[in-house]
Design a protein around this motif. Structure first.
Motif, PDB file in Angstrom:
ATOM      1  N   ILE A 178       0.899  -1.187  -0.028  1.00 32.78           N
ATOM      2  CA  ILE A 178       0.124   0.030  -0.008  1.00 32.78           C
ATOM      3  C   ILE A 178       0.900   1.344   0.184  1.00 32.78           C
ATOM      4  CG2 ILE A 178      -1.662   1.372   1.530  1.00 32.78           C
ATOM      5  CD1 ILE A 178      -2.989  -1.371   2.222  1.00 32.78           C
ATOM      6  N   GLU A 179       0.585   2.070  -0.905  1.00 31.42           N
ATOM      7  CA  GLU A 179       1.361   3.441  -0.915  1.00 31.42           C
ATOM      8  C   GLU A 179       0.883   4.407   0.021  1.00 31.42           C
ATOM      9  OE1 GLU A 179       4.143   3.824  -2.786  1.00 31.42           O
ATOM     10  OE2 GLU A 179       3.890   1.722  -3.822  1.00 31.42           O
ATOM     11  N   ASP A 180       1.257   4.191   1.198  1.00 31.96           N
ATOM     12  CA  ASP A 180       0.561   5.016   2.256  1.00 31.96           C
ATOM     13  C   ASP A 180       1.432   6.279   2.461  1.00 31.96           C
ATOM     14  OD1 ASP A 180       2.638   3.531   3.407  1.00 31.96           O
ATOM     15  OD2 ASP A 180       1.993   3.211   5.346  1.00 31.96           O
ATOM     16  N   HIS A 181       1.329   7.277   1.565  1.00 33.90           N
ATOM     17  CA  HIS A 181       2.070   8.427   1.497  1.00 33.90           C
ATOM     18  C   HIS A 181       1.756   9.283   2.648  1.00 33.90           C
ATOM     19  CE1 HIS A 181       3.960   7.143  -2.170  1.00 33.90           C
ATOM     20  NE2 HIS A 181       2.750   7.131  -2.775  1.00 33.90           N
ATOM     21  N   ASP A 182       0.405   9.271   3.248  1.00 34.10           N
ATOM     22  CA  ASP A 182      -0.106  10.026   4.229  1.00 34.10           C
ATOM     23  C   ASP A 182       1.093   9.575   5.532  1.00 34.10           C
ATOM     24  OD1 ASP A 182      -1.787  10.911   2.673  1.00 34.10           O
ATOM     25  OD2 ASP A 182      -3.476  10.185   3.466  1.00 34.10           O
ATOM     26  N   ARG A 183       1.156   8.278   5.724  1.00 30.44           N
ATOM     27  CA  ARG A 183       1.754   7.726   6.837  1.00 30.44           C
ATOM     28  C   ARG A 183       3.159   8.113   6.752  1.00 30.44           C
ATOM     29  NH1 ARG A 183      -0.265   3.194   6.835  1.00 30.44           N
ATOM     30  NH2 ARG A 183      -1.938   3.740   8.296  1.00 30.44           N
ATOM     31  N   VAL A 184       3.635   7.838   5.653  1.00 32.55           N
ATOM     32  CA  VAL A 184       5.151   8.153   5.505  1.00 32.55           C
ATOM     33  C   VAL A 184       5.343   9.756   5.975  1.00 32.55           C
ATOM     34  CG1 VAL A 184       7.044   8.789   3.592  1.00 32.55           C
ATOM     35  CG2 VAL A 184       5.515   6.566   3.682  1.00 32.55           C
ATOM     36  N   ALA A 185       4.504  10.623   5.288  1.00 30.07           N
ATOM     37  CA  ALA A 185       4.533  11.952   5.625  1.00 30.07           C
ATOM     38  C   ALA A 185       4.455  12.296   7.020  1.00 30.07           C
ATOM     39  CB  ALA A 185       3.496  12.850   4.752  1.00 30.07           C
ATOM     40  N   TYR A 186       3.615  11.457   7.772  1.00 34.44           N
ATOM     41  CA  TYR A 186       3.199  11.640   9.407  1.00 34.44           C
ATOM     42  C   TYR A 186       4.484  11.273   9.984  1.00 34.44           C
ATOM     43  CZ  TYR A 186       1.016  11.168  13.913  1.00 34.44           C
ATOM     44  OH  TYR A 186       0.537  11.396  15.001  1.00 34.44           O
ATOM     45  N   LEU A 187       5.047   9.943   9.615  1.00 37.07           N
ATOM     46  CA  LEU A 187       6.457   9.684  10.310  1.00 37.07           C
ATOM     47  C   LEU A 187       7.521  10.460  10.092  1.00 37.07           C
ATOM     48  CD1 LEU A 187       6.172   5.522   9.731  1.00 37.07           C
ATOM     49  CD2 LEU A 187       5.369   7.041  11.735  1.00 37.07           C
ATOM     50  N   ARG A 188       7.585  10.946   8.736  1.00 41.04           N
ATOM     51  CA  ARG A 188       8.686  11.715   8.485  1.00 41.04           C
ATOM     52  C   ARG A 188       8.781  13.019   9.441  1.00 41.04           C
ATOM     53  NH1 ARG A 188      11.809  12.440   4.038  1.00 41.04           N
ATOM     54  NH2 ARG A 188      10.266  11.276   2.802  1.00 41.04           N
ATOM     55  N   SER A 189       7.664  13.741   9.396  1.00 43.65           N
ATOM     56  CA  SER A 189       7.367  14.959  10.118  1.00 43.65           C
ATOM     57  C   SER A 189       7.818  14.735  11.627  1.00 43.65           C
ATOM     58  CB  SER A 189       6.210  15.751   9.952  1.00 43.65           C
ATOM     59  OG  SER A 189       5.120  14.966  10.102  1.00 43.65           O
ATOM     60  N   HIS A 190       7.039  13.602  12.123  1.00 44.28           N
ATOM     61  CA  HIS A 190       7.477  13.602  13.654  1.00 44.28           C
ATOM     62  C   HIS A 190       8.508  12.996  13.988  1.00 44.28           C
ATOM     63  CE1 HIS A 190       3.010  13.884  13.292  1.00 44.28           C
ATOM     64  NE2 HIS A 190       2.992  14.053  14.628  1.00 44.28           N
ATOM     65  N   ILE A 191       9.334  12.153  13.153  1.00 50.51           N
ATOM     66  CA  ILE A 191      10.693  12.005  13.451  1.00 50.51           C
ATOM     67  C   ILE A 191      11.573  13.120  13.617  1.00 50.51           C
ATOM     68  CG2 ILE A 191      12.829  10.574  12.844  1.00 50.51           C
ATOM     69  CD1 ILE A 191      10.716   8.171  11.748  1.00 50.51           C
ATOM     70  N   GLN A 192      11.341  14.108  12.562  1.00 51.41           N
ATOM     71  CA  GLN A 192      11.840  15.521  12.548  1.00 51.41           C
ATOM     72  C   GLN A 192      11.732  15.997  13.799  1.00 51.41           C
ATOM     73  OE1 GLN A 192      10.671  16.755   8.615  1.00 51.41           O
ATOM     74  NE2 GLN A 192      12.519  16.172   7.788  1.00 51.41           N
ATOM     75  N   ALA A 193      10.423  16.244  14.145  1.00 49.70           N
ATOM     76  CA  ALA A 193      10.084  16.790  15.427  1.00 49.70           C
ATOM     77  C   ALA A 193      10.745  16.278  16.709  1.00 49.70           C
ATOM     78  CB  ALA A 193       8.396  16.731  15.379  1.00 49.70           C
ATOM     79  N   ALA A 194      11.083  14.924  16.583  1.00 50.12           N
ATOM     80  CA  ALA A 194      11.714  14.301  17.592  1.00 50.12           C
ATOM     81  C   ALA A 194      12.892  14.945  17.746  1.00 50.12           C
ATOM     82  CB  ALA A 194      11.476  12.909  17.706  1.00 50.12           C
ATOM     83  N   HIS A 195      13.461  14.935  16.612  1.00 48.16           N
ATOM     84  CA  HIS A 195      15.112  15.312  16.266  1.00 48.16           C
ATOM     85  C   HIS A 195      15.240  16.729  16.868  1.00 48.16           C
ATOM     86  CE1 HIS A 195      18.756  16.568  14.589  1.00 48.16           C
ATOM     87  NE2 HIS A 195      19.176  15.259  14.849  1.00 48.16           N
TER      88      HIS A 195
END
Ligand code: FCB
Length: 461
Positions: free
Chosen positions: A378-395
């Protein structure tokens, strides 16, 4: 709380993720295991609740869930293929002590021993949550968390599990999200055991604090590694600068964010909280709060969203009504996507309670996805964007000095999302409800790349 802007995507961060940073996925027993009564296990309040008509969307239960109890070895191989370096699981109390107390059930313990051994053999570090909401039903029959003895029951159970596994497990969490247990299970009744009573919620809140403290004490006696608590936190932001809205945000924050952390870290109870519970529960008195203060080795933070609130006396219990953020994107749960809140809440914990090690023990999102799969990712681009932005926020929080040691995506698998049944899909791996076939989604491939590069791929250049 003021929310700092998220550092611009693409900007080179001051530091990378540390070498030892843990990259994991999280699950919980009732949500994935299935076979709830296998090998002598005792029923839990979730088994009972899910089998009560009208409680769960679609009449779903955890009877089969992801069939993980029978597929654990394959699931560990799946985790290895995703490159996970850590895995957060919970132990089902009723598999270990079928009636909640007494003699240990060997086959139940053996399941978790095999699982932990398989994880270690795959270089995946286990983090064990002792309680993720599945109280043995036999204890509910004795009053459950309303019974003052519950703290002792929990400490005795914790001791059995710790003695069996602490030689192999370094990270332990006592209780997952005490706020959800009291709010969902006792205040609003949408989660097990389905009670609706503000005075009960107040008493349970206090007993969970005592249970946490008792389990930490038990751990100090027989464990050799690290123990903490996992709380769900959300910035509670005022909708305006009006005094009434500022007050509402403060009460909401006391209820949501400080209810458990003030007692365990500071030995106090937020004053505005006492007024929220009917009858002013006995446990909210300062003297008793002092008794549950315990040094912890780390804090687990589960983060999904924020709330913007305005004063509304009718919005119980905190007199704070959520103001919809129509300008923002939302997940399938209706939760606003707000990564900057993760940076802010981690900094808030550090500023209020001190510089302790933290883990993001849950973070993720549900989006509508098909129930079955032919094996095409499944091309879950929404989830990719969610994870990316939150991992950046954690960083960003780490760059601001927060001692963050790991990040766990919720969840490894599409699973039983409590009162929503199987209608909400949080997995980075799709699970076909008919065949149980596991198919990693695009987000799993993304996460594998994050892990492989230790986060470097998030910051090009
Ligand atoms: C958290 C729970 C977890 C899961 C996610 C979506 O509150 O800890 O079990 O339901 O939300």
């Amino acid at each position: 709380m003021t929310v700092p802007p998220l550092s611009a995507t693409g900007a080179r961060p001051a530091t990378r993720f540390p070498e030892q940073f843990l990259w994991g996925a999280a699950t919980s027993a009732y949500q994935i295991e299935g076979s709830p009564l296998a090998d002598g296990a005792g029923a839990s309040i979730w088994h009972r609740f899910a089998h009560t008509p009208g409680t769960i969307q679609g009449g779903d239960t955890g009877d089969i869930a992801c069939d993980h109890y029978r597929r654990a070895a394959d699931d560990v191989a799946l985790m290895q293929s995703l490159g996970l370096t850590a895995y957060r699981l919970s132990v089902a109390w009723g598999r270990i002590l079928p009636t909640g107390r007494g003699r240990a059930n060997r086959p139940g313990l053996a399941f978790y021993e095999r699982l932990v051994d398989a994880l270690l053999a795959s270089n995946i570090q286990p983090l064990i949550t002792l309680y993720h909401w599945d109280l043995p039903a036999a204890l509910e029959d004795l009053g459950g968390w309303l019974n003052p003895d519950s703290a002792g029951w929990f400490a005795d159970y914790a001791d059995v599990v710790v003695r069996a596994l602490d030689d192999r497990v370094r990270l332990w969490v006592t209780i997952n999200e005490p706020w959800v247990i009291t709010d969902g299970g006792y205040m609003r009744g949408v989660l097990a055991p389905g009670h609706q009573s503000a005075s009960e919620a107040g008493r349970v809140s206090y007993h969970l604090l005592r249970a946490h403290a008792a389990a930490v004490d038990a751990y100090r006696a027989s464990g050799r590694h690290e123990i903490g608590l996992a709380v769900n936190l959300e910035p509670q932001m005022p909708a305006s600068g009006d005094a009434a809205d500022l007050g509402a945000a403060d009460r909401a924050s006391a209820y949501f964010n400080r209810q458990y952390l003030d007692p365990v870290f500071l030995g106090i109870s937020p004053p505005s909280l006492r007024a929220l519970y009917e009858d002013g529960p006995p446990g909210m008195r300062e003297a008793e709060m002092g008794l549950v203060r315990r040094p912890m080795d780390f804090l687990g933070v589960n983060y999904y969203s924020r709330s913007v609130v305005r004063a509304d006396p009718g919005a119980l219990p905190a007199g704070a009504a959520r103001v919809p953020q129509t300008q923002s994107a939302h997940t399938d749960m209706g939760w606003e996507i707000y990564p900057a809140g993760l940076t802010a809440i981690l900094q808030w914990v550090r500023d209020r309670y001190g510089p302790l090690p933290m883990y993001v023990t849950e973070n993720g999102a549900a989006f509508p996805e098909p129930a079955s799969s032919d094996g095409t990712p499944i091309e879950d681009h929404d989830r990719v964007a969610y994870l990316r932005s939150h991992i950046q926020a954690a960083h960003a929080a780490m760059a601001a000095g927060v001692d963050l040691r790991g990040y766990f995506a919720w969840s490894l698998l599409d699973n039983f999302e409590w009162n929503y049944g199987y209608s909400k899909r949080f997995g980075i791996v799709h699970v076909d409800r008919e065949t149980q076939r596991r198919t990693p989604k695009a987000s799993a491939a993304f996460f594998r790349d994050v892990i492989r590069s230790n986060g470097m791929n998030l910051f090009p250049g």
